[in-house]
Write a protein that holds these residues in place. Structure first.
Motif, PDB file in Angstrom:
ATOM      1  N   ARG A 134      33.572  44.216  42.481  1.00  0.00           N
ATOM      2  CA  ARG A 134      34.826  43.517  42.231  1.00  0.00           C
ATOM      3  C   ARG A 134      35.354  42.907  43.512  1.00  0.00           C
ATOM      4  NH1 ARG A 134      39.068  46.776  38.881  1.00  0.00           N
ATOM      5  NH2 ARG A 134      40.041  44.753  39.111  1.00  0.00           N
ATOM      6  N   LYS A 135      35.922  41.756  43.366  1.00  0.00           N
ATOM      7  CA  LYS A 135      36.526  41.103  44.525  1.00  0.00           C
ATOM      8  C   LYS A 135      37.970  41.574  44.645  1.00  0.00           C
ATOM      9  CE  LYS A 135      33.748  36.973  44.351  1.00  0.00           C
ATOM     10  NZ  LYS A 135      33.750  35.509  44.239  1.00  0.00           N
ATOM     11  N   LEU A 136      38.430  41.576  45.858  1.00  0.00           N
ATOM     12  CA  LEU A 136      39.816  41.892  46.084  1.00  0.00           C
ATOM     13  C   LEU A 136      40.687  40.723  45.659  1.00  0.00           C
ATOM     14  CD1 LEU A 136      39.523  43.500  49.622  1.00  0.00           C
ATOM     15  CD2 LEU A 136      39.794  44.681  47.431  1.00  0.00           C
ATOM     16  N   LYS A 137      41.924  40.991  45.326  1.00  0.00           N
ATOM     17  CA  LYS A 137      42.838  39.949  44.858  1.00  0.00           C
ATOM     18  C   LYS A 137      43.033  38.885  45.939  1.00  0.00           C
ATOM     19  CE  LYS A 137      46.900  39.168  42.283  1.00  0.00           C
ATOM     20  NZ  LYS A 137      47.549  39.701  41.141  1.00  0.00           N
TER      21      LYS A 137
END
Length: 98
Positions: free
Chosen positions: A92-95
């Motif tokens: 998952r990518k960070l916001k």
């Protein structure tokens, strides 16, 4: 009062096959019984020095135990992990990175 000299016991005995090294003297006798070529190896010489320092100068028996264990395991080479690091794909990518 704690015991001094070659009769001092290791905190954890060293097991070598069917033999158990309980005291500094046991470890010294084991090293002395090794073949001359193996006995002259730098690892065993370091173990001998550690045994002598602990037996005659005092100090924790753990130092001598570490020296003997390192000499016993000198030929052990850990196998490298062929997988290595896991790739970053699918994480998952960070916001902040979107």
């Amino acid at each position: 009062m704690t015991e001094r000299g070659w009769g001092r016991r290791f905190e954890d005995p060293i097991t070598i096959g069917d033999r158990i090294l309980v005291t500094l003297l046991d470890a010294g006798n084991y090293i002395a019984a090794l073949p001359k070529k193996e006995h002259a190896a730098p690892e065993w010489q370091a173990a001998i020095q550690a045994l002598i320092l602990v037996a005659e100068g005092g100090g924790p028996t753990m130092f001598a135990r570490i020296g003997v264990m390192r000499a016993l395991n000198c030929h052990y080479v850990p196998e490298p992990n062929p997988k290595g690091k896991e790739p970053h794909w699918g994480r998952r990518k960070l916001k902040r990175d979107q």
